[in-house]
Every structure is written in structure tokens, then in C-alpha cells.
Write an enzyme that holds these catalytic residues in place. Structure first.
Site, mmCIF file in Angstrom:
data_model
loop_
_atom_site.group_PDB
_atom_site.id
_atom_site.type_symbol
_atom_site.label_atom_id
_atom_site.label_comp_id
_atom_site.label_asym_id
_atom_site.label_seq_id
_atom_site.Cartn_x
_atom_site.Cartn_y
_atom_site.Cartn_z
ATOM 1 N N HIS A 1 0.828 -1.202 0.000
ATOM 2 C CA HIS A 1 0.000 0.000 0.000
ATOM 3 C C HIS A 1 0.871 1.265 0.000
ATOM 4 O O HIS A 1 2.054 1.201 -0.330
ATOM 5 C CB HIS A 1 -1.001 -0.036 1.149
ATOM 6 C CG HIS A 1 -1.710 -1.363 1.242
ATOM 7 N ND1 HIS A 1 -2.653 -1.773 0.326
ATOM 8 C CD2 HIS A 1 -1.543 -2.409 2.105
ATOM 9 C CE1 HIS A 1 -3.076 -3.003 0.623
ATOM 10 N NE2 HIS A 1 -2.410 -3.420 1.696
ATOM 11 N N GLU B 1 -1.778 0.317 8.082
ATOM 12 C CA GLU B 1 -0.951 -0.770 7.548
ATOM 13 C C GLU B 1 0.181 -0.218 6.693
ATOM 14 O O GLU B 1 1.306 -0.710 6.739
ATOM 15 C CB GLU B 1 -1.820 -1.710 6.717
ATOM 16 C CG GLU B 1 -1.044 -2.859 6.082
ATOM 17 C CD GLU B 1 -1.883 -3.690 5.133
ATOM 18 O OE1 GLU B 1 -1.323 -4.657 4.554
ATOM 19 O OE2 GLU B 1 -3.081 -3.386 4.946
ATOM 20 N N HIS C 1 2.969 -6.985 4.437
ATOM 21 C CA HIS C 1 1.603 -6.562 4.740
ATOM 22 C C HIS C 1 1.260 -6.887 6.196
ATOM 23 O O HIS C 1 2.016 -7.560 6.901
ATOM 24 C CB HIS C 1 0.606 -7.285 3.827
ATOM 25 C CG HIS C 1 0.689 -6.879 2.392
ATOM 26 N ND1 HIS C 1 -0.131 -5.932 1.823
ATOM 27 C CD2 HIS C 1 1.517 -7.305 1.394
ATOM 28 C CE1 HIS C 1 0.185 -5.787 0.549
ATOM 29 N NE2 HIS C 1 1.175 -6.612 0.255
ATOM 30 N N GLU D 1 1.995 -11.611 5.510
ATOM 31 C CA GLU D 1 1.041 -10.939 6.400
ATOM 32 C C GLU D 1 1.566 -11.133 7.821
ATOM 33 O O GLU D 1 1.512 -12.235 8.375
ATOM 34 C CB GLU D 1 -0.357 -11.536 6.239
ATOM 35 C CG GLU D 1 -0.964 -11.394 4.851
ATOM 36 C CD GLU D 1 -1.569 -10.006 4.588
ATOM 37 O OE1 GLU D 1 -1.494 -9.151 5.498
ATOM 38 O OE2 GLU D 1 -2.105 -9.809 3.488
#
Length: 310
Positions: free
Chosen positions: A100, A137, A192, A274
Site C-alpha cells: 500500500h 498498515e 503486509h 502478512e
């Protein structure tokens, strides 16, 4: 626990009485008053030279001073004190993809634009998730990426980030893959943190599945990516002390997917990590800790180094 030194010598049973014991006892009784008198004079006058030349006992020599700070976590962490090996990864290229972008939310039109990921069309990017207290995040991934970059560079690797908070938005998922491809990366990783339901905890590594469709062809990188992912999962779990996700992956911490453009379009070994679930209070406490994020970066680095060195 064992101890050494005269204070902790094991108790010895008394020996049988010797015929000379009584005369010796009488002699010692006569000597004790004189010895005490001499010690009294010594204590009053002091050691020769007026200084205290007595060596500290082992106990007092090693005991920290009152109020002194405890060793830091880094000082107690063997990896933090190991000397760097600048030549260990010389010639190796690693691409780190911080998931992101902190500014994505300001560009909804741009990030919602569809791009071709081989199997279908998906949004250019998303805003990512955040903790209940608003820790984004995108901020988390960039912080871990910086820490990881520094660790890998210290071992001689050439490291490239897909974005460093220096873009208005994105890059789009297809460009993220292209950056790794054009760099000729020996390994690439996208960092992430998940946004699952409360109670869902732990990390998982996403591996590319076999895709040969449109612009996507992962066949050559499926096996090395699986190797990379397994090593990253092992290093991450060991270093952070956290468990694999309890809500997917059947406890392995490994998941295979074919719907992610960053993996489908990659021509180099690549995985997604993650690191935890930002929507779970227990995981949030870890993810928002700088000390924990450093351990996370160390675990990822160890996995990548293990992969690159075979």
C-alpha cells in the site's frame, strides 16, 4: 542450578575424632584472643598505605549497582550483537515491496483503476487496513521495510524498494511486480498486515500458485518462491516468537493464491508476508511495538539470507 565457590561448597560429614584433637583445641583457644586483638588494631588503623586493597568478591564484582538500567532487548539479542558480514550477499538483489501507500486514501480514483493481473482485472491498489487506534498498515509496512533494508544492506545485498513514501499513490500492483522483474531480483517480498476479524491471530506467507494466463506465467518461480516462503515463515516465527495464523493455512503459516497481481506477474521468486492481524487487540499490541517490528525484520532477513545462500 549449580554454584561454585566456598560459599556453596557441599556440606561434608565430620571426620572421625583424632587423638590429637584435644591438644589442638586447647592451643587454638589460646591463640584466638590474640588474633582478635590484632584484627581490631588493623581495622582501626586500616591497611598499609591507608587504602582499601581488598579485592571485591565475585558476588559484589558482578552485581549491578542499585538503580542501574537492565540490559536492553537488543543487548540480550544474539542477532543484534553478531558482527555484520558485508560480503555475505554481495551481488544479490532483493526487492522489498511495502504494501500500500500512506497517501492512497487521497487518490481514490487512481487506486481504483483496474489493471490486468493475468487471471483477471483488479484495482490498481488499496488503502490497506489499520488498527482500531488508527495505525495504518501502510505506515507499518514502510517501517518494517526500512528495518529489513538496513539488515540486508549490512550483509552486502543490493536492496530496492517499490515505494518509499515518495509517490502520490501506489504503485499499482502490476508495476510492483514489474519493479522486481526489471531489477532482476534474486528474491522479492511484499510486506503486509492483515485486516481480519478479532480473534484471528498470527502470521502467514502467501505463495504464488501456478498461473499461465495472459500476462501471467508463474511456472518458473512457483518452486523457488515456495522455498523462499518456507524459509521466511520459519525465520519470522522463530525470531518474533509468534505462531502461524489460526484462521487459514491449517496451522502451517503458508497459503497459496492465484488472485494477486504482485505474485501472478512476478518473473522472480516472490512471496507476500502478512505479519499479523491489525484488527485483533493482541496482534495489534505486537504490530505497534518498534521492538517487535525489529524482530520481525530480523526474522524476514534471516529467511531471505537462508534462501539466497542456499
Amino acid at each position: 542450578m549449580s554454584y561454585t565457590g566456598p560459599e556453596f561448597d557441599p556440606h561434608r560429614p565430620p571426620s572421625r575424632r583424632s587423638p590429637l584433637r584435644r591438644p589442638l583445641t586447647v592451643a587454638l583457644a589460646a591463640l584466638v584472643p590474640g588474633a582478635l586483638l590484632g584484627w581490631g588494631v588493623y581495622a582501626a588503623v586500616g591497611a598499609p598505605g591507608g587504602g582499601d586493597d581488598r579485592a571485591a568478591s565475585p558476588a559484589t564484582a558482578t552485581r549491578p549497582a542499585a538503580g542501574s538500567a537492565a540490559p536492553s532487548d537488543d543487548a540480550k539479542d544474539p542477532a543484534a550483537t553478531e558482527p555484520a558480514a558485508p560480503a555475505a550477499l554481495k551481488g544479490k538483489v532483493v526487492v522489498i515491496d511495502p504494501g500500500h501507500n500512506p497517501a492512497n486514501f487521497q487518490h481514490p480514483t487512481e487506486i481504483n483503476r483496474k489493471v490486468d493481473i493475468g487471471t483477471n482485472w483488479k484495482e490498481c491498489d488499496t488503502t490497506g487496513t489499520a488498527t482500531d487506534d488508527g495505525y495504518a498498515e501502510a505506515d507499518f509496512t514502510l517501517d518494517v521495510a526500512h528495518r529489513l533494508r538496513d539488515l540486508l544492506r549490512a550483509q552486502g545485498a543490493t536492496v530496492k524498494l517499490t515505494q518509499d513514501g515518495d509517490r502520490e499513490y501506489g504503485p499499482c500492483v502490476d508495476e510492483r511486480a514489474r519493479i522486481g522483474n526489471e531489477a532482476g531480483a534474486d528474491a522479492a517480498i511484499s510486506i503486509h498486515a492483515d485486516g481480519s476479524a478479532a480473534g484471528h491471530r498470527g502470521y502467514h506467507v502467501i505463495l504464488p500458485g501456478a498461473v499461465h494466463q495472459g500476462a501471467a506465467d508463474t511456472r518458473a518461480v512457483v518452486a523457488p518462491s515456495a522455498d523462499l516462503g518456507e524459509r521466511v515463515a520459519d525465520g519470522f516465527g522463530r525470531r518474533t516468537g509468534t505462531a502461524p495464523a489460526n484462521y487459514l493455512g491449517d496451522g502451517t503459516g503458508l497459503v497459496t493464491r492465484t488472485d494477486l497481481g504482485g505474485l501472478n506477474l512476478s518473473k522472480v521468486p516472490k512471496v507476500f508476508l502478512e505479519c499479523g492481524n491489525m484488527r485483533d487487540a493482541a496482534d495489534e499490541e505486537l504490530l505497534t511495538s518498534g521492538a517487535w517490528r525489529q524482530k520481525a525484520a530480523q526474522g524476514i532477513s534471516e529467511g531471505i539470507v537462508s534462501f539466497l545462500r542456499g
